[in-house]
Design a protein around this motif. Structure first.
Motif, short mmCIF file in Angstrom:
data_model
loop_
_atom_site.label_atom_id
_atom_site.label_comp_id
_atom_site.label_asym_id
_atom_site.label_seq_id
_atom_site.Cartn_x
_atom_site.Cartn_y
_atom_site.Cartn_z
N SER A 1 0.84 -1.19 0.00
CA SER A 1 0.00 0.00 0.00
C SER A 1 0.89 1.25 0.00
CB SER A 1 -0.91 0.01 1.23
OG SER A 1 -1.47 1.28 1.44
N LYS B 1 -0.10 4.23 0.52
CA LYS B 1 -0.51 5.06 1.65
C LYS B 1 0.27 4.69 2.90
CE LYS B 1 -4.64 6.51 4.22
NZ LYS B 1 -6.12 6.35 4.35
N GLU B 2 0.44 3.38 3.14
CA GLU B 2 1.19 2.93 4.30
C GLU B 2 2.67 3.25 4.15
OE1 GLU B 2 0.43 -1.18 4.94
OE2 GLU B 2 -1.72 -0.90 5.35
N ILE C 1 4.08 5.65 2.40
CA ILE C 1 4.27 7.10 2.56
C ILE C 1 4.19 7.48 4.02
CG2 ILE C 1 3.25 9.35 2.07
CD1 ILE C 1 2.38 8.20 -0.66
N SER C 2 3.26 6.89 4.75
CA SER C 2 3.11 7.16 6.18
C SER C 2 4.34 6.71 6.95
CB SER C 2 1.86 6.46 6.71
OG SER C 2 1.72 6.64 8.10
N GLU C 3 4.93 5.60 6.54
CA GLU C 3 6.13 5.06 7.20
C GLU C 3 7.39 5.83 6.80
OE1 GLU C 3 6.08 1.10 5.84
OE2 GLU C 3 4.46 0.44 7.15
N GLY C 4 7.32 6.61 5.72
CA GLY C 4 8.48 7.35 5.26
C GLY C 4 9.38 6.58 4.32
N GLU D 1 6.09 10.86 -1.29
CA GLU D 1 4.72 11.19 -1.69
C GLU D 1 4.69 11.88 -3.04
OE1 GLU D 1 0.70 13.12 0.33
OE2 GLU D 1 2.67 13.58 1.16
N TYR E 1 4.98 9.33 -5.75
CA TYR E 1 3.73 8.57 -5.91
C TYR E 1 2.75 9.32 -6.80
CZ TYR E 1 -0.95 6.90 -4.94
OH TYR E 1 -2.24 6.46 -5.09
#
Length: 323
Positions: free
Chosen positions: A228, A230-231, A233-236, A240, A243
């Motif tokens: 994912s 989204k995951e 990007i959230s984790e670094g 972003e 993407y």
């Protein structure tokens, strides 16, 4: 050859390809009135009945001979898609429709899906029926190479750029100029490489390691992942901005467990291709199986079944063995 597919979807695909639909309708007097009205409503004008079949056939042939070459090649394109994307599920129809649409533009693509779902096949097919088909289709699995080699493989290198660089090396980005670059398991790209790839996409230029010269490139990028974004990007672990640059069009290829009717079609197809038959009981065993490796694993199990079924050439339940 006869290909079974959704009539309404077929015409949508033709219209997406060429902007219009050359339509010829041959029917008998037994056609129900409401069916005729449905067709008239769909194509947008009233159908005039004719009783001179010979005259109409001559007119039809003359019209077909005058159609653009692109339209004449539509049959070849449809045949290629239905030969490569096998299955009768709604999802398979949606995948074929996505491939048709994606081949008509040049936006970057992201394909989601577990291993063995056919992301490579779909991406190569998009290339083969697009305007870039005369260029190269270049594929790289970022999960199969060490991260320290990714830069030189993608961007290329000059002699002496690093220890062991004994000659100039052309990168895969330059190789895919005027073609398509497919990056599988793109989630394995290090952040530094992601930044350099972003610059290439924005500037449409590439510079080999150790070189001061930039080269203009024109390629289409298709990325695939089973993670994912989204995951990530959230984790670094994924940029972003990259993407948003690569996700022009997205499609998730579902695992076989969510399209079980395709297991039946794929099994029969692969058996027939290899000169074997398979019983319904054996197929049911395959349908009930959870295929973590998806189509790739299914075909591998069937290949072992072929060995067990010799010389009968018919796969029975006792010939099916799982790992």
């Amino acid at each position: 050859d006869v290909y079974y597919f959704n009539f309404h979807l077929f015409f949508k695909q033709v219209k997406a390809f060429y902007g219009y639909v050359p339509t010829f309708l041959i029917m008998t007097d037994s056609v129900k009135k409401h069916t005729l009205l449905d067709v008239e409503n769909y194509i947008g004008y009233k159908i005039e009945k004719t009783f001179s079949l010979e005259t109409e056939i001559v007119s039809l042939i003359e019209t077909l001979e005058g159609l653009p070459e692109a339209t004449k090649g539509l049959e070849v394109t449809i045949k290629k898609v239905y030969e490569k994307i096998i299955g009768d599920s709604t999802h398979s129809e949606s995948l074929r429709y996505f491939i048709f649409n994606a081949s008509r533009n040049d936006l970057p693509i992201v394909l989601y899906g577990r291993t063995g779902c056919g992301k490579n096949i779909a991406s190569k097919l998009i290339h083969e029926i697009s305007e870039r088909k005369s260029g190269k289709f270049v594929s790289l699995d970022l999960g199969a190479i060490p991260s320290e080699l990714m830069d030189s493989i993608l961007f290329g290198s000059k002699r002496g750029a690093y220890t062991g660089a004994y000659e100039d090396k052309k990168g895969l980005i330059a190789e895919s100029d005027n073609g398509t670059l497919f990056l599988d398991e793109v989630e394995n790209a290090p952040l530094g490489l992601q930044l350099r790839l972003l610059r290439v996409l924005e500037e449409k230029k590439v510079r080999a390691l150790g070189s001061s010269v930039e080269r203009a490139v024109n390629f289409r990028l298709i990325c695939a992942t089973n993670k994912s974004f989204k995951e990530m990007i959230s984790e670094g672990s994924f940029r972003e901005d990259l993407y948003y640059r690569i996700a022009g069009q997205c499609f998730e290829i579902l695992p076989l467990e969510k399209r079980k009717s395709d297991i039946v079609v794929l099994s029969k197809y692969y058996c027939e291709k290899n000169g074997f038959e398979i019983t319904e009981d054996a197929i049911q065993m395959l349908v009930n199986r959870r295929w973590n490796g998806n189509v790739r694993e299914l075909f591998h199990v069937l290949s072992l079944c072929f060995i067990n079924a010799e010389p009968l050439k018919t796969i029975l339940p006792q010939h099916v063995r799982f790992f």
